[in-house]
Design a protein around this motif. Sequence first.
Motif, PDB file in Angstrom:
ATOM      1  N   UNK A 213       9.018   1.339  -2.898  1.00 60.67           N
ATOM      2  CA  UNK A 213      10.371   1.024  -2.420  1.00 60.67           C
ATOM      3  C   UNK A 213      11.353   0.924  -3.572  1.00 60.67           C
ATOM      4  N   UNK A 214      12.597   1.277  -3.297  1.00 62.96           N
ATOM      5  CA  UNK A 214      13.624   1.157  -4.336  1.00 62.96           C
ATOM      6  C   UNK A 214      14.280  -0.209  -4.298  1.00 62.96           C
ATOM      7  N   UNK A 215      14.559  -0.696  -3.132  1.00 63.29           N
ATOM      8  CA  UNK A 215      15.217  -1.988  -2.981  1.00 63.29           C
ATOM      9  C   UNK A 215      14.228  -3.021  -2.450  1.00 63.29           C
ATOM     10  N   UNK A 216      14.299  -4.242  -2.969  1.00 58.31           N
ATOM     11  CA  UNK A 216      13.455  -5.349  -2.524  1.00 58.31           C
ATOM     12  C   UNK A 216      14.328  -6.536  -2.164  1.00 58.31           C
ATOM     13  N   UNK A 217      13.842  -7.311  -1.211  1.00 56.46           N
ATOM     14  CA  UNK A 217      14.546  -8.536  -0.860  1.00 56.46           C
ATOM     15  C   UNK A 217      14.492  -9.513  -2.027  1.00 56.46           C
ATOM     16  N   UNK A 218      15.514 -10.352  -2.119  1.00 60.69           N
ATOM     17  CA  UNK A 218      15.607 -11.287  -3.241  1.00 60.69           C
ATOM     18  C   UNK A 218      14.452 -12.274  -3.275  1.00 60.69           C
ATOM     19  N   UNK A 219      13.790 -12.458  -2.133  1.00 60.53           N
ATOM     20  CA  UNK A 219      12.683 -13.424  -2.055  1.00 60.53           C
ATOM     21  C   UNK A 219      11.319 -12.750  -2.090  1.00 60.53           C
ATOM     22  N   UNK A 220      11.299 -11.439  -2.245  1.00 51.87           N
ATOM     23  CA  UNK A 220      10.032 -10.688  -2.207  1.00 51.87           C
ATOM     24  C   UNK A 220       9.290 -10.886  -3.533  1.00 51.87           C
ATOM     25  N   UNK A 221       8.118 -11.496  -3.471  1.00 50.25           N
ATOM     26  CA  UNK A 221       7.315 -11.757  -4.670  1.00 50.25           C
ATOM     27  C   UNK A 221       6.141 -10.791  -4.805  1.00 50.25           C
ATOM     28  N   UNK A 222       6.084  -9.797  -3.931  1.00 48.69           N
ATOM     29  CA  UNK A 222       4.971  -8.847  -3.944  1.00 48.69           C
ATOM     30  C   UNK A 222       5.170  -7.795  -5.028  1.00 48.69           C
ATOM     31  N   UNK A 223       4.064  -7.387  -5.629  1.00 52.33           N
ATOM     32  CA  UNK A 223       4.061  -6.257  -6.560  1.00 52.33           C
ATOM     33  C   UNK A 223       3.465  -5.057  -5.812  1.00 52.33           C
ATOM     34  N   UNK A 224       4.293  -4.053  -5.543  1.00 50.85           N
ATOM     35  CA  UNK A 224       3.853  -2.871  -4.820  1.00 50.85           C
ATOM     36  C   UNK A 224       3.347  -1.840  -5.827  1.00 50.85           C
ATOM     37  N   UNK A 225       2.152  -1.303  -5.574  1.00 50.56           N
ATOM     38  CA  UNK A 225       1.547  -0.389  -6.537  1.00 50.56           C
ATOM     39  C   UNK A 225       1.238   0.956  -5.897  1.00 50.56           C
ATOM     40  N   UNK A 226       1.374   1.977  -6.718  1.00 52.21           N
ATOM     41  CA  UNK A 226       1.010   3.340  -6.351  1.00 52.21           C
ATOM     42  C   UNK A 226      -0.121   3.727  -7.300  1.00 52.21           C
ATOM     43  N   UNK A 227      -1.305   3.968  -6.775  1.00 54.78           N
ATOM     44  CA  UNK A 227      -2.474   4.184  -7.619  1.00 54.78           C
ATOM     45  C   UNK A 227      -2.956   5.621  -7.485  1.00 54.78           C
ATOM     46  N   UNK A 228      -3.690   6.086  -8.510  1.00 53.45           N
ATOM     47  CA  UNK A 228      -4.292   7.414  -8.388  1.00 53.45           C
ATOM     48  C   UNK A 228      -5.725   7.284  -7.883  1.00 53.45           C
ATOM     49  N   UNK A 229      -6.394   8.416  -7.701  1.00 54.44           N
ATOM     50  CA  UNK A 229      -7.732   8.432  -7.098  1.00 54.44           C
ATOM     51  C   UNK A 229      -8.748   7.675  -7.946  1.00 54.44           C
ATOM     52  N   UNK A 230      -8.577   7.702  -9.270  1.00 52.82           N
ATOM     53  CA  UNK A 230      -9.519   6.987 -10.136  1.00 52.82           C
ATOM     54  C   UNK A 230      -9.507   5.501  -9.814  1.00 52.82           C
ATOM     55  N   UNK A 231      -8.335   4.926  -9.671  1.00 57.66           N
ATOM     56  CA  UNK A 231      -8.220   3.499  -9.359  1.00 57.66           C
ATOM     57  C   UNK A 231      -8.740   3.218  -7.952  1.00 57.66           C
ATOM     58  N   UNK A 232      -8.349   4.062  -6.992  1.00 53.34           N
ATOM     59  CA  UNK A 232      -8.785   3.873  -5.609  1.00 53.34           C
ATOM     60  C   UNK A 232     -10.297   3.912  -5.496  1.00 53.34           C
ATOM     61  N   UNK A 233     -10.929   4.874  -6.183  1.00 50.20           N
ATOM     62  CA  UNK A 233     -12.391   4.986  -6.133  1.00 50.20           C
ATOM     63  C   UNK A 233     -13.045   3.790  -6.815  1.00 50.20           C
ATOM     64  N   UNK A 234     -12.469   3.333  -7.935  1.00 51.03           N
ATOM     65  CA  UNK A 234     -13.023   2.168  -8.633  1.00 51.03           C
ATOM     66  C   UNK A 234     -13.012   0.929  -7.737  1.00 51.03           C
ATOM     67  N   UNK A 235     -11.957   0.794  -6.922  1.00 51.90           N
ATOM     68  CA  UNK A 235     -11.858  -0.359  -6.025  1.00 51.90           C
ATOM     69  C   UNK A 235     -12.774  -0.228  -4.818  1.00 51.90           C
ATOM     70  N   UNK A 236     -13.437   0.921  -4.656  1.00 44.51           N
ATOM     71  CA  UNK A 236     -14.421   1.075  -3.605  1.00 44.51           C
ATOM     72  C   UNK A 236     -13.932   1.760  -2.357  1.00 44.51           C
ATOM     73  N   UNK A 237     -12.779   2.402  -2.411  1.00 45.86           N
ATOM     74  CA  UNK A 237     -12.241   3.067  -1.222  1.00 45.86           C
ATOM     75  C   UNK A 237     -12.526   4.567  -1.314  1.00 45.86           C
ATOM     76  N   UNK A 238     -13.505   5.001  -0.501  1.00 45.27           N
ATOM     77  CA  UNK A 238     -13.855   6.418  -0.515  1.00 45.27           C
ATOM     78  C   UNK A 238     -12.737   7.260   0.092  1.00 45.27           C
ATOM     79  N   UNK A 239     -12.096   6.724   1.107  1.00 43.52           N
ATOM     80  CA  UNK A 239     -10.983   7.404   1.768  1.00 43.52           C
ATOM     81  C   UNK A 239      -9.686   6.789   1.268  1.00 43.52           C
ATOM     82  N   UNK A 240      -8.778   7.573   0.673  1.00 41.72           N
ATOM     83  CA  UNK A 240      -7.517   7.006   0.171  1.00 41.72           C
ATOM     84  C   UNK A 240      -6.753   6.219   1.228  1.00 41.72           C
TER      85      UNK A 240
END
Length: 799
Positions: free
Chosen positions: A546-573
């Motif tokens: 996202x480009x814009x976030x609410x002033x109270x939003x404390x979440x960190x949004x991440x976009x990961x590649x397949x290497x990270x996704x596979x390391x975390x155990x997700x066979x299906x993206x």
Amino acid sequence: MIKNYFKIAWRSLLKNRFFSLLNILGLAVSLTVAILLITYGRQELSFNRQFKQEANIYRVLMQATAEYNHEKWSNLPNAVGPTMLSDIPEVKAFARLVRLDFTGFGSVNANEKNFFEKNIYLTDSSFFDIFDVEFTEGNKQLAFKHPKSVVISASKKENMFGNEPALNKKLIINQQDTLTISGVFQDLPQNSSFESDIFLNMMDSWMGKNVHWSNASYYTFCLLNSNANPKDIEQKTTAFIEKYVPKDRQYYTNFFLQPLSQVYLHSQDLRDNMSTRTGSIDAVKTVFILAMLIIFIACINYMNLATARSQKNAKEVGVNKVLGAHRSQIKFRFYMETGILSFFSICLGLLLATSVLSVFNTIIGTNIHVAQLFSLENIGIALLIWLVITLVGGSYPAFLMANIPSLSLMKNIITQSNIAQYIRKGLVVFQFTCSIVLIIGVIIISLQMRHVADKDLGYQPSNIVTIPIRSINTMDKFNTIKQSIQNLSGTASIATLQTFPGFGESGKTMHRRGETNEGLPVSTSSSRGPVVSALGLHLLAGTDLPEELAATDSTCYVLVNEVVSAYLGYENPQDAVGQRIPTEMSPNSVIKGVVRNFNFTSLKEAVGGYIYYRMLRPNESYRYFLVRYNTDNVAPYVAQIQQIFNQQLPDAAFDYQFLDEHIKNYYTAESRTNNIITSFSMLTIFIACLGLFGLAAFTAEQRKKEIGVRKVLGASIFKIVRLLSGNFVSLISIALLIAIPLGWWVFSGWLQDFNDKITIPWWSFALAGGFAIGIALMTVGYQAVKAAKANPVDSLRDE
């Protein structure tokens, strides 16, 4: 007596003008190439050797743990240098360097003018003592005495202030920091690894004040006592890890020292080498081997041509021997001829080297000056080459003519022993083996570089311009500039990022939830805006950040590649999307999307983990706009962007870089090697063909009576050409059989540097062999046709 020998040799050269000119041309071209290559190699070896204390200066390196593939790093935590000085008595001093804002880029306002600088560093004041930097204004001992001080180079001072003194004048960097010039230093040598023209005081920044063992972003040099043992220092420095670094932060295993003289040529295996001035010891070895090969081939050519010419001098030499000339005198005559001819060749070679120097600099990508060609060392090397060519090149015709009986010479009968013939043929095979190996190299390197250029990197680097934005000092201006660029008709998309792929990402470690093992090393970049569309990433699941976030939003949004996704155990993206994961950026991180793996570094390295993230207050600041454009009128489009910046930021400099040009810089060393081998393999072929030309002439001269008899008996021109060419084709075929496995072995090793490489095609060897044979047949064919067309009456008569 020597005067008489000189006259005889000179007359002989004039008498055989064609062969003399051919020899001079071959030697001159060979020596031109050899002189240029040797000068280039010597310049590469001279890097970092001009500092007075060079023998006792070392760069500190470290080796990472298994999770970072045991990589060697040139950047360290900033605590290493101070601890070495305090804990190791043999360490006299240390100096750290770190790029401004970790990029070295910055807009500088000086004397009411704007400049964009790409090599701004922070350093310790001890740097000027360790590297004996000379100041033209100010005093290096007092350079960083006062806060907010900056020192600049003499060339930068002239550029910014002209002839006016620069001392105590102001610099404004990125419209944020106002600094006072406390010194002007003489430009650091071009043949050093230090490129900076602007140094800030590291102790003015948190980078120097906050000493830590975690962030590895600092280059550290140390000065040792002259009697110190570097191996002992390495062991003592490595002991700091157990002594000072908590177990859970020990992502490096040992420290070691690299002599300053090796920093330039022996750093190809390091992650982040500090300087864009990087060389390769393998390239230097290749250059010197090529130079020696060319000189040796030149000697071979001379021997072939001189022996072919000696047939015409046989009677003259025979008369000399009948009149009492000793063998030593006959030998000396031929050595004198060789010496005169090679001397002219060296003089001509130096002139040719001077005339083609600019072309050579362009091909190699270096900056050799004419004065370097005529340095005392180079003149000494040229004289040594002259002596080698005289002794080696003149030896064969000298011994050949001195050992032939007088009667044979008087009858124009020159026969050679089997050993002499084998030597001659062996030299031809050697020449063409070298030439074919080089042609094979040209083909393989060109194919690999084309593969690199055509490779789908997982994103689209073309049509992207990167623009530094650290000089934007308010959010209003940030939003205005970004929106104005977005509104341009040529803009497809725009993203705000910490960095672009392969340049200055942050290194972090990814852990699975609940685990505290070594984890997965990842590169991260903060992002604001449509990074997927801006970079042309392949989104496998989820959405863009996202480009814009609410002033109270404390979440960190991440976009990961397949290497990270596979390391975390997700066979299906798709299964990874929406999952909450812990990251070093925030324990409250959510996977927003998964992208296909992309090569964010060169194809020499395997694809690692990569994360783009978006949060309200990112750990790393935004440093670039990445703008994807869809117009063919690139120059006017960039000019429009520059106009927007100039209107909004009149006191800041504008700069940009095309992303695909940045990627080409990954392969500078390979491109240079390709240019060297391509250029000089053609010259090697040319020089080898001159020798083949001489050998063909010699063979035709020896067999002219046989050819005359065959013509009288009805042999056609085609049969005679085939007769004379057959032996040479056999020799080149032997060279091809040797060159194929040799070329495969050499360039298979070269390809091992690439993680993603081509399979060597069989046709590359066939093409190289066919080209060499074709060139050789053209060379030999001329002499063969000439001999076949000769009047047999002329060849059959005795006188």
